[in-house]
Scaffold this motif. Structure first.
Motif, PDB file in Angstrom:
ATOM      1  N   ALA A  69       0.858  -1.195   0.000  1.00 49.93           N
ATOM      2  CA  ALA A  69       0.000   0.000   0.000  1.00 49.93           C
ATOM      3  C   ALA A  69       0.887   1.236   0.000  1.00 49.93           C
ATOM      4  N   TRP A  71      -0.337   4.111  -0.786  1.00 51.81           N
ATOM      5  CA  TRP A  71      -1.236   5.209  -0.440  1.00 51.81           C
ATOM      6  C   TRP A  71      -2.249   4.767   0.591  1.00 51.81           C
ATOM      7  N   MET A  72      -2.757   5.750   1.312  1.00 52.83           N
ATOM      8  CA  MET A  72      -3.814   5.519   2.293  1.00 52.83           C
ATOM      9  C   MET A  72      -4.984   6.434   1.948  1.00 52.83           C
ATOM     10  N   PRO A  83      -5.583   1.699   4.513  1.00 57.29           N
ATOM     11  CA  PRO A  83      -4.512   1.436   3.544  1.00 57.29           C
ATOM     12  C   PRO A  83      -5.113   0.915   2.238  1.00 57.29           C
ATOM     13  N   ASP A  85      -3.937  -1.324   0.152  1.00 62.24           N
ATOM     14  CA  ASP A  85      -3.270  -2.538  -0.302  1.00 62.24           C
ATOM     15  C   ASP A  85      -4.228  -3.449  -1.051  1.00 62.24           C
ATOM     16  N   ASN A 181       1.612   6.359   2.305  1.00 61.27           N
ATOM     17  CA  ASN A 181       1.645   5.427   3.424  1.00 61.27           C
ATOM     18  C   ASN A 181       3.055   5.460   4.012  1.00 61.27           C
TER      19      ASN A 181
END
Length: 189
Positions: A69, A71-72, A83, A85, A181
């Motif tokens: 992940a 990015w969040m 997250p 993911d 992230n």
């Protein structure tokens, strides 16, 4: 209606149309789908090579690129952090796809009093390093607000790649933002 009547010849052609399944040849049936897709992609102008994530995963001992992940998703005005993911489905009563594809999505449930948000409103996913937002047939659509420039309204069923500094407004005060992230592995130069 007479069969030899010229006025009805077009209609006769339609009435005689039979749709039937074309069985794949033995050589096609034994060939993996990825090989067939590669052949199609290589036939396109400008495509020289095709790489698969599976090929890359075989060479590495770490997690697959799709499992990381980068990015969040953050819900503005709350402490909710998700997250990316795996895909995230957002709505008042988010339902997953009827056709399973990849990892089961996370479900981000919006309070039921937010009637401007559909029960299954949007899908957000990270594809490599790209963020993709898809409207899942919501009633009111959604708006993507860029860091600069006018916002873009996504109509029901439409998808859009978004930048990390974008905000996605689902309506009724629900705004989603994207942040790096901090636990994602840093890329080597």
């Amino acid at each position: 209606m007479r069969a030899d009547d010229p006025e009805n010849s077009d209609r006769r052609d339609i009435d005689d149309t039979v749709i039937r399944l074309v069985e794949p040849s033995v050589s096609t049936a034994e060939r993996p789908v990825s090989v067939a897709v590669d052949e199609v992609l290589r036939s396109l102008p400008g495509v020289r090579a095709v790489r698969h994530a599976a090929d890359d995963d075989a060479d590495s001992d770490g997690p697959a690129e799709s499992d990381v992940a980068h990015w969040m998703l953050v819900v503005r005005g709350t402490t909710t952090v998700v997250p990316l993911d795996r895909p995230v489905i957002v709505g008042r009563a988010p339902a997953g796809s009827r056709v399973p594809s990849g990892a089961d999505p996370r479900r981000l449930v919006v309070p039921p009093d937010r009637v401007g948000v559909s029960s299954t409103h949007a899908r957000i996913e990270q594809l490599g390093h790209t963020l993709v937002v898809s409207d899942l047939g919501s009633t009111n659509g959604l708006h993507v607000h860029w860091a600069s420039g006018p916002p873009r309204r996504l109509r029901p069923g439409e998808s859009c790649a978004v930048l990390p500094d974008s905000a996605v407004d689902l309506g009724d005060g629900i705004v989603l933002e994207f942040r790096p992230n901090p636990s994602a592995p840093q890329e080597s130069p």
